[in-house]
Write a protein that holds these residues in place. Structure first.
Motif, PDB file in Angstrom:
ATOM      1  N   ALA A  34      -5.846   1.796   7.902  1.00 26.14           N
ATOM      2  CA  ALA A  34      -6.345   3.016   7.271  1.00 26.14           C
ATOM      3  C   ALA A  34      -5.205   3.732   6.559  1.00 26.14           C
ATOM      4  O   ALA A  34      -4.094   3.787   7.077  1.00 26.14           O
ATOM      5  CB  ALA A  34      -6.976   3.928   8.306  1.00 26.14           C
ATOM      6  N   PRO A  35      -5.468   4.279   5.378  1.00 25.13           N
ATOM      7  CA  PRO A  35      -4.404   4.980   4.654  1.00 25.13           C
ATOM      8  C   PRO A  35      -4.205   6.389   5.197  1.00 25.13           C
ATOM      9  O   PRO A  35      -5.124   7.013   5.715  1.00 25.13           O
ATOM     10  CB  PRO A  35      -4.940   5.035   3.220  1.00 25.13           C
ATOM     11  CG  PRO A  35      -6.414   5.025   3.379  1.00 25.13           C
ATOM     12  CD  PRO A  35      -6.713   4.192   4.611  1.00 25.13           C
ATOM     13  N   GLY A  36      -2.975   6.872   5.085  1.00 21.81           N
ATOM     14  CA  GLY A  36      -2.697   8.283   5.331  1.00 21.81           C
ATOM     15  C   GLY A  36      -2.634   8.695   6.785  1.00 21.81           C
ATOM     16  O   GLY A  36      -2.761   9.887   7.084  1.00 21.81           O
ATOM     17  N   ILE A  37      -2.471   7.748   7.699  1.00 22.95           N
ATOM     18  CA  ILE A  37      -2.362   8.136   9.112  1.00 22.95           C
ATOM     19  C   ILE A  37      -0.989   8.752   9.358  1.00 22.95           C
ATOM     20  O   ILE A  37       0.039   8.151   9.061  1.00 22.95           O
ATOM     21  CB  ILE A  37      -2.572   6.924  10.034  1.00 22.95           C
ATOM     22  CG1 ILE A  37      -4.011   6.432   9.934  1.00 22.95           C
ATOM     23  CG2 ILE A  37      -2.228   7.279  11.478  1.00 22.95           C
ATOM     24  CD1 ILE A  37      -4.305   5.242  10.804  1.00 22.95           C
ATOM     25  N   THR A  38      -0.989   9.955   9.887  1.00 22.07           N
ATOM     26  CA  THR A  38       0.260  10.649  10.186  1.00 22.07           C
ATOM     27  C   THR A  38       0.547  10.542  11.676  1.00 22.07           C
ATOM     28  O   THR A  38      -0.299  10.871  12.515  1.00 22.07           O
ATOM     29  CB  THR A  38       0.173  12.128   9.782  1.00 22.07           C
ATOM     30  OG1 THR A  38      -0.054  12.197   8.371  1.00 22.07           O
ATOM     31  CG2 THR A  38       1.460  12.860  10.122  1.00 22.07           C
TER      32      THR A  38
END
Lengths: 234, 69
Positions: free
Chosen positions: B10-14
């Motif tokens: 998944a994109p953008g996991i902080t």
């Protein structure tokens, strides 16, 4: 934000390998790369990355979409916008060429719809079955075509054969035109009911679009041409 | 030589402090961990919030504040 590579924390050894984000860190993941050696694996396995919050809740689990067997080794890159590694998996911005394709939307997300959306405004969505044989079939309790003020057109060079139980067309204008075989024929039957709504009429036009006859909903028949007469050939 | 394969993420996991990244080998049927799979060469490419992202703090009571002014 600065892009950097994190190498510390995981080490090497039997899975699982874990790394806890330090108190001084706030990292946005771009990718994870790891090499899996299944020479001594107890069985077939699926490489995966699992992310857990500081409360121990799973934020995301991202498995390889393929199974490695005992003795297999693989270096796996986990990254956004990559499809699965399995043969035949759908990929984007490339030609997908495979034996079959099935798309099923069975959840509530996105209103449970499987959507094909062409957003450029000038493109096409094409379902094509090349060759003489084949069927394009849509099976649904309700089939809804919305031309959004444009033209909704069935186009076929030879034959359009519509045989529904009910064919209900609501449109600003309906054009039926048959131009094949030397005789222009629009065949309706065996029984055709034309229902006029209150105050409406059926108008027959000549070849240039001028009305020549009209049947109104009140039952009256009208000749609309400047010349000519209604003749009953009994 | 190990095969090179790709998998979705998944994109953008902080990753906040305390978040854990696990690199695992799972049984394809049960989802349980599979023993004996050696993992090496693990690396993460990340965008990191560093000192450059911190706003400059001005302390008017610091002696150097008056010196610089």
């Amino acid at each position: 934000m600065a892009e950097t590579q994190v190498l510390d924390g995981f080490g090497a050894g039997d899975a699982p390998r874990t790394r806890e984000t330090k108190s001084s860190e706030q990292l946005t993941m771009l990718d994870v790369v790891a090499t899996f050696d299944g020479s001594a694996a107890a069985g077939a396995f699926v490489p995966a990355v699992i992310i857990e919050s500081d409360a121990g809740h799973v934020v995301g689990a991202f498995p390889l979409q393929d199974t490695l067997q005992v003795g297999d080794s693989a270096t796996v890159t986990f990254a956004p916008f990559l499809s699965g590694g399995a043969a035949g998996a759908i990929r984007y911005v490339v030609l997908n060429d495979g034996t079959w394709l099935s798309v099923e939307a069975n959840g509530a997300d996105g209103a449970g719809r499987a959507m094909f959306f062409e957003s450029s405004g000038g493109g096409e969505i094409v379902f094509s079955i090349p060759g003489a044989a084949g069927t394009f079939r849509v099976t649904a309790p309700l089939i809804f075509f919305d031309a959004n003020g444009g033209i909704f057109r069935f186009y076929d060079a030879s034959l359009i054969d519509a045989q529904p139980d009910v064919f209900n067309v609501l449109a600003q204008e309906i054009i039926l035109s048959a131009t094949g075989g030397g005789v222009e024929t629009v065949e309706l039957g065996p029984n055709v009911d034309v229902e006029l709504r209150a105050g409406q009429s059926v108008t027959i036009n000549n070849s240039v679009g001028a009305p020549i006859a009209e049947i109104r909903e009140d039952g009256s028949w009208h000749g609309r041409a400047a010349v000519g007469a209604i003749t009953w050939d009994l | 030589m190990a095969r090179r394969m790709i998998a979705p993420l998944a994109p953008g996991i902080t990753l906040q402090p305390g978040y854990v990244v696990r690199v695992v080998a799972l049984d394809p049927t049960t989802g349980d961990p599979v023993a004996g799979v050696e993992v090496s060469g693990v690396s993460m490419q990340v965008d990191a919030a560093g000192p450059d992202d911190e706003p400059i703090k001005v302390d008017p009571f610091h002696p150097l504040y008056f010196y610089a002014a």
